[in-house]
Write an enzyme that holds these catalytic residues in place. Structure first.
Site, PDB file in Angstrom:
ATOM      1  N   GLU A  92       0.802  -1.227   0.000  1.00 38.09           N
ATOM      2  CA  GLU A  92       0.000   0.000   0.000  1.00 38.09           C
ATOM      3  C   GLU A  92       0.838   1.281   0.000  1.00 38.09           C
ATOM      4  OE1 GLU A  92      -4.169  -0.676   1.836  1.00 38.09           O
ATOM      5  OE2 GLU A  92      -2.709  -1.091   3.414  1.00 38.09           O
ATOM      6  N   HIS A 111      -0.130   5.591   7.471  1.00 37.76           N
ATOM      7  CA  HIS A 111      -1.291   4.743   7.162  1.00 37.76           C
ATOM      8  C   HIS A 111      -1.368   3.669   8.226  1.00 37.76           C
ATOM      9  CE1 HIS A 111      -4.189   2.028   5.660  1.00 37.76           C
ATOM     10  NE2 HIS A 111      -3.303   1.078   5.446  1.00 37.76           N
ATOM     11  N   HIS A 113      -4.194   0.845  10.619  1.00 37.77           N
ATOM     12  CA  HIS A 113      -5.483   0.197  10.826  1.00 37.77           C
ATOM     13  C   HIS A 113      -5.965   0.527  12.243  1.00 37.77           C
ATOM     14  CE1 HIS A 113      -3.606  -2.772   7.734  1.00 37.77           C
ATOM     15  NE2 HIS A 113      -3.986  -1.641   7.177  1.00 37.77           N
ATOM     16  N   HIS A 181     -11.215  -0.392   6.984  1.00 38.70           N
ATOM     17  CA  HIS A 181      -9.781  -0.622   6.801  1.00 38.70           C
ATOM     18  C   HIS A 181      -8.934   0.151   7.816  1.00 38.70           C
ATOM     19  CE1 HIS A 181      -6.331  -0.753   3.567  1.00 38.70           C
ATOM     20  NE2 HIS A 181      -5.841  -0.759   4.794  1.00 38.70           N
TER      21      HIS A 181
HETATM   22 ZN   LIG Z   1      -3.824  -0.877   5.143  1.00 38.45          ZN
END
Ligand SMILES: [Zn+2]
Length: 249
Positions: A92, A111, A113, A181
């Protein structure tokens, strides 16, 4: 020149050497995010290359708590590696490259979760600031729907097109949720991005508690949030503490 599209096989030139102290802070950011419960085995943080705005730095694909300076790689904004040397790359990473393209003001991207934010990505309840350390959220937290960008997917931002769509949803905001997500959090410095990521998680958990108590909630107002943004805060106190804890292990 570096904005030109690179094919996967092309090897972009390096943006140049980077001060080891800058790399150390990127390593610290990764470990802090793990230590503070924002990332677990997954998730990543990057910084824009200090000498070349068309490059960014992030670790090879390993758990954030295990990152060392030797794991840091360099990418162009199409997320091609400068010198892969067989190292695994985060699937990602396109989130980072596309946000750097869209946001010249952003020098760090997280980024994660972040578990506390998930309920706000799958319901109609927006994240709003309930405590002063989360006041930067007063500008609103958009939710990115991957189905609108890519139809039915495995939920991962696997290509530049999905990353671009996410960056468009983020717009000029500090945080965007990714439905089912996690989130993307940005800042002008790696310290600011990390602090925002930590307090987005804290605020989300506390807002969920406040919602469960029922009745109207008195949120931090836009005016209060704007005043907090102007005043800034003692970021170094949080950063120094978290860094000492995370790097002392
Ligand atoms: Zn992710």
């Amino acid at each position: 020149m570096a904005c030109a599209s690179q094919t996967a096989s092309a090897q972009p030139a390096s943006g140049g050497s980077v001060d080891p102290a800058v790399i150390e802070n990127l390593v610290a950011a990764s470990r802090i995010l793990a230590d503070q419960g924002v990332v677990d085995a997954f998730g990543h943080v990057s910084i824009r290359h200090p000498a070349n705005p068309n490059r960014y730095l992030m670790s090879r694909a390993i758990a954030p708590a295990l990152v060392t300076a030797d794991d840091i790689m360099e990418f162009d904004l199409d997320s091609n590696p400068v010198d892969q040397r067989g190292r695994g790359m985060f699937i990602e990473r396109f989130i980072h490259g596309e946000v750097y393209k869209a946001r010249p003001d952003v020098n760090a991207v997280v980024h994660s979760h972040s578990p506390g934010v998930i309920p706000f990505g799958v319901t109609q309840v927006p994240i709003r600031p309930v405590m002063h350390t989360g006041s930067f959220l007063y500008v609103g937290v958009p939710v990115w729907e991957i189905r609108k960008a890519g139809g039915t997917t495995d939920m991962l931002v696997r290509n530049p097109e999905l990353g671009k769509s996410l960056a468009e949803t983020l717009g000029d905001k500090p945080v965007a949720l990714m439905r089912g997500h996690g989130d993307v959090v940005v800042g002008p410095t790696v310290q600011r991005a990390v602090i925002r990521a930590v307090y987005t998680e804290v605020n989300a958990r506390l807002q969920t508690i406040a919602l469960s108590l029922g009745g109207p909630i008195t949120y931090i107002s836009a005016e209060e949030g704007a005043l907090r943004d102007q005043a800034g805060g003692d970021e170094s106190r949080a950063w120094d503490l978290w860094k000492a804890k995370a790097m002392g292990k």
